[in-house]
Write a protein that holds these residues in place. Structure first.
Motif, PDB file in Angstrom:
ATOM      1  N   GLY A 202      84.759  29.973  38.950  1.00 40.80           N
ATOM      2  CA  GLY A 202      85.864  30.799  38.465  1.00 40.80           C
ATOM      3  C   GLY A 202      86.062  32.105  39.197  1.00 40.80           C
ATOM      4  O   GLY A 202      87.174  32.575  39.363  1.00 40.80           O
ATOM      5  N   ASP A 203      84.980  32.724  39.682  1.00 40.36           N
ATOM      6  CA  ASP A 203      85.082  34.027  40.329  1.00 40.36           C
ATOM      7  C   ASP A 203      85.144  33.946  41.849  1.00 40.36           C
ATOM      8  O   ASP A 203      85.198  34.974  42.512  1.00 40.36           O
ATOM      9  CB  ASP A 203      83.895  34.903  39.920  1.00 40.36           C
ATOM     10  N   ASP A 204      85.112  32.774  42.416  1.00 40.78           N
ATOM     11  CA  ASP A 204      85.108  32.608  43.870  1.00 40.78           C
ATOM     12  C   ASP A 204      86.528  32.720  44.407  1.00 40.78           C
ATOM     13  O   ASP A 204      87.392  31.899  44.096  1.00 40.78           O
ATOM     14  CB  ASP A 204      84.512  31.245  44.225  1.00 40.78           C
ATOM     15  N   PRO A 205      86.813  33.723  45.269  1.00 37.07           N
ATOM     16  CA  PRO A 205      88.174  33.890  45.794  1.00 37.07           C
ATOM     17  C   PRO A 205      88.547  32.857  46.856  1.00 37.07           C
ATOM     18  O   PRO A 205      89.712  32.751  47.233  1.00 37.07           O
ATOM     19  CB  PRO A 205      88.150  35.291  46.390  1.00 37.07           C
ATOM     20  N   ASN A 206      87.575  32.090  47.350  1.00 33.03           N
ATOM     21  CA  ASN A 206      87.853  31.079  48.369  1.00 33.03           C
ATOM     22  C   ASN A 206      88.237  29.736  47.780  1.00 33.03           C
ATOM     23  O   ASN A 206      88.427  28.780  48.503  1.00 33.03           O
ATOM     24  CB  ASN A 206      86.632  30.906  49.289  1.00 33.03           C
ATOM     25  N   ILE A 207      88.360  29.670  46.472  1.00 34.57           N
ATOM     26  CA  ILE A 207      88.731  28.431  45.807  1.00 34.57           C
ATOM     27  C   ILE A 207      90.241  28.413  45.587  1.00 34.57           C
ATOM     28  O   ILE A 207      90.804  29.318  44.994  1.00 34.57           O
ATOM     29  CB  ILE A 207      87.999  28.275  44.460  1.00 34.57           C
ATOM     30  N   GLU A 208      90.872  27.381  46.106  1.00 42.75           N
ATOM     31  CA  GLU A 208      92.315  27.245  45.948  1.00 42.75           C
ATOM     32  C   GLU A 208      92.672  26.482  44.678  1.00 42.75           C
ATOM     33  O   GLU A 208      93.692  26.726  44.063  1.00 42.75           O
ATOM     34  CB  GLU A 208      92.896  26.529  47.163  1.00 42.75           C
ATOM     35  N   GLY A 209      91.824  25.550  44.285  1.00 44.84           N
ATOM     36  CA  GLY A 209      92.097  24.777  43.078  1.00 44.84           C
ATOM     37  C   GLY A 209      91.073  23.673  42.913  1.00 44.84           C
ATOM     38  O   GLY A 209      90.034  23.660  43.565  1.00 44.84           O
ATOM     39  N   ILE A 210      91.368  22.756  42.021  1.00 45.82           N
ATOM     40  CA  ILE A 210      90.498  21.609  41.813  1.00 45.82           C
ATOM     41  C   ILE A 210      91.343  20.342  41.882  1.00 45.82           C
ATOM     42  O   ILE A 210      92.562  20.377  41.683  1.00 45.82           O
ATOM     43  CB  ILE A 210      89.748  21.678  40.470  1.00 45.82           C
ATOM     44  N   ALA A 211      90.664  19.238  42.164  1.00 47.79           N
ATOM     45  CA  ALA A 211      91.344  17.945  42.221  1.00 47.79           C
ATOM     46  C   ALA A 211      90.446  16.898  41.585  1.00 47.79           C
ATOM     47  O   ALA A 211      89.218  17.002  41.652  1.00 47.79           O
ATOM     48  CB  ALA A 211      91.660  17.565  43.662  1.00 47.79           C
ATOM     49  N   ILE A 212      91.046  15.923  40.975  1.00 44.02           N
ATOM     50  CA  ILE A 212      90.295  14.809  40.421  1.00 44.02           C
ATOM     51  C   ILE A 212      90.577  13.605  41.304  1.00 44.02           C
ATOM     52  O   ILE A 212      91.704  13.103  41.358  1.00 44.02           O
ATOM     53  CB  ILE A 212      90.696  14.528  38.960  1.00 44.02           C
ATOM     54  N   ILE A 213      89.543  13.189  42.035  1.00 45.73           N
ATOM     55  CA  ILE A 213      89.684  12.085  42.977  1.00 45.73           C
ATOM     56  C   ILE A 213      88.679  11.008  42.586  1.00 45.73           C
ATOM     57  O   ILE A 213      87.481  11.244  42.553  1.00 45.73           O
ATOM     58  CB  ILE A 213      89.444  12.560  44.424  1.00 45.73           C
ATOM     59  N   ASN A 214      89.195   9.833  42.268  1.00 48.93           N
ATOM     60  CA  ASN A 214      88.377   8.697  41.829  1.00 48.93           C
ATOM     61  C   ASN A 214      87.455   9.074  40.671  1.00 48.93           C
ATOM     62  O   ASN A 214      86.296   8.689  40.631  1.00 48.93           O
ATOM     63  CB  ASN A 214      87.556   8.137  42.999  1.00 48.93           C
ATOM     64  N   GLY A 215      87.957   9.852  39.754  1.00 46.54           N
ATOM     65  CA  GLY A 215      87.198  10.222  38.572  1.00 46.54           C
ATOM     66  C   GLY A 215      86.240  11.377  38.766  1.00 46.54           C
ATOM     67  O   GLY A 215      85.594  11.802  37.829  1.00 46.54           O
ATOM     68  N   GLU A 216      86.124  11.891  39.969  1.00 49.97           N
ATOM     69  CA  GLU A 216      85.229  13.009  40.254  1.00 49.97           C
ATOM     70  C   GLU A 216      86.045  14.285  40.404  1.00 49.97           C
ATOM     71  O   GLU A 216      87.087  14.298  41.065  1.00 49.97           O
ATOM     72  CB  GLU A 216      84.443  12.760  41.546  1.00 49.97           C
ATOM     73  N   VAL A 217      85.553  15.361  39.809  1.00 53.05           N
ATOM     74  CA  VAL A 217      86.216  16.657  39.916  1.00 53.05           C
ATOM     75  C   VAL A 217      85.706  17.327  41.183  1.00 53.05           C
ATOM     76  O   VAL A 217      84.503  17.494  41.368  1.00 53.05           O
ATOM     77  CB  VAL A 217      85.905  17.541  38.684  1.00 53.05           C
ATOM     78  N   GLN A 218      86.634  17.674  42.093  1.00 52.03           N
ATOM     79  CA  GLN A 218      86.257  18.298  43.355  1.00 52.03           C
ATOM     80  C   GLN A 218      86.954  19.648  43.500  1.00 52.03           C
ATOM     81  O   GLN A 218      88.087  19.823  43.053  1.00 52.03           O
ATOM     82  CB  GLN A 218      86.631  17.397  44.523  1.00 52.03           C
ATOM     83  N   VAL A 219      86.275  20.571  44.154  1.00 55.22           N
ATOM     84  CA  VAL A 219      86.798  21.907  44.379  1.00 55.22           C
ATOM     85  C   VAL A 219      87.553  21.903  45.709  1.00 55.22           C
ATOM     86  O   VAL A 219      87.073  21.374  46.707  1.00 55.22           O
ATOM     87  CB  VAL A 219      85.653  22.935  44.421  1.00 55.22           C
ATOM     88  N   ILE A 220      88.737  22.505  45.721  1.00 55.63           N
ATOM     89  CA  ILE A 220      89.527  22.638  46.936  1.00 55.63           C
ATOM     90  C   ILE A 220      89.360  24.074  47.420  1.00 55.63           C
ATOM     91  O   ILE A 220      89.747  25.018  46.751  1.00 55.63           O
ATOM     92  CB  ILE A 220      91.012  22.334  46.688  1.00 55.63           C
ATOM     93  N   GLU A 221      88.742  24.229  48.605  1.00 60.58           N
ATOM     94  CA  GLU A 221      88.527  25.557  49.159  1.00 60.58           C
ATOM     95  C   GLU A 221      89.642  25.899  50.127  1.00 60.58           C
ATOM     96  O   GLU A 221      90.207  25.031  50.781  1.00 60.58           O
ATOM     97  CB  GLU A 221      87.177  25.611  49.870  1.00 60.58           C
ATOM     98  N   LYS A 222      89.931  27.199  50.222  1.00 61.33           N
ATOM     99  CA  LYS A 222      90.945  27.669  51.167  1.00 61.33           C
ATOM    100  C   LYS A 222      90.396  27.519  52.576  1.00 61.33           C
ATOM    101  O   LYS A 222      89.231  27.758  52.835  1.00 61.33           O
ATOM    102  CB  LYS A 222      91.284  29.130  50.896  1.00 61.33           C
ATOM    103  N   ASP A 223      91.272  27.136  53.483  1.00 59.90           N
ATOM    104  CA  ASP A 223      90.880  26.965  54.879  1.00 59.90           C
ATOM    105  C   ASP A 223      90.973  28.316  55.572  1.00 59.90           C
ATOM    106  O   ASP A 223      92.062  28.855  55.777  1.00 59.90           O
ATOM    107  CB  ASP A 223      91.785  25.938  55.557  1.00 59.90           C
ATOM    108  N   LYS A 224      89.830  28.874  55.938  1.00 57.70           N
ATOM    109  CA  LYS A 224      89.804  30.214  56.528  1.00 57.70           C
ATOM    110  C   LYS A 224      90.486  30.253  57.888  1.00 57.70           C
ATOM    111  O   LYS A 224      91.132  31.225  58.234  1.00 57.70           O
ATOM    112  CB  LYS A 224      88.369  30.706  56.633  1.00 57.70           C
ATOM    113  N   LYS A 225      90.372  29.186  58.669  1.00 61.65           N
ATOM    114  CA  LYS A 225      91.016  29.153  59.977  1.00 61.65           C
ATOM    115  C   LYS A 225      92.532  29.206  59.833  1.00 61.65           C
ATOM    116  O   LYS A 225      93.210  29.910  60.546  1.00 61.65           O
ATOM    117  CB  LYS A 225      90.627  27.887  60.739  1.00 61.65           C
ATOM    118  N   MET A 226      93.045  28.431  58.885  1.00 66.04           N
ATOM    119  CA  MET A 226      94.490  28.383  58.696  1.00 66.04           C
ATOM    120  C   MET A 226      95.029  29.728  58.226  1.00 66.04           C
ATOM    121  O   MET A 226      96.108  30.132  58.619  1.00 66.04           O
ATOM    122  CB  MET A 226      94.865  27.291  57.695  1.00 66.04           C
ATOM    123  N   GLN A 227      94.291  30.451  57.403  1.00 65.71           N
ATOM    124  CA  GLN A 227      94.753  31.737  56.903  1.00 65.71           C
ATOM    125  C   GLN A 227      94.885  32.749  58.027  1.00 65.71           C
ATOM    126  O   GLN A 227      95.838  33.503  58.086  1.00 65.71           O
ATOM    127  CB  GLN A 227      93.795  32.286  55.850  1.00 65.71           C
TER     128      GLN A 227
END
Length: 107
Positions: free
Chosen positions: A35-60
């Protein structure tokens, strides 16, 4: 007395409710952990697993906003924000609708 089909549908409904509740708790756990990590863009549920989506530092750091010059007033504006018009087969950029109108009057 319930028929076998009605019992089967009721069982599917109950299993679906239980799976939804389990999924909500999984999402809640991941959100608490990150919750407090600023590098987290969101979450996704893929094949029943909850995964964290991190911001791409290179792209930024490599994002470059294209600039164009207004054909009327000469003001530099972001290409995404510009009013674009094709006049006589040539693409023209304007900072505002009024600028475009002025260009057409003075043309």
């Amino acid at each position: 007395m319930m028929t076998i089909l009605a019992q089967f549908l009721m069982l599917l409904f109950i299993v679906g409710i239980i799976n939804s509740i389990i999924g909500i708790f999984k999402i809640r756990k991941v959100l608490k952990e990150h919750g407090d990590d600023p590098n987290i863009e969101g979450i996704a549920i893929i094949n029943g697993e909850v995964q964290v989506i991190e911001k791409d530092k290179k792209m930024q750091s490599e994002v470059v906003i294209a600039q164009v010059k207004s054909d009327c007033c000469g003001k530099m504006i972001a290409k995404n924000d510009a009013y674009r018009f094709i006049i006589d087969g040539t693409e023209h950029y304007f900072c505002s609708w009024d600028c475009k109108e002025e260009y057409l009057v003075n043309k």
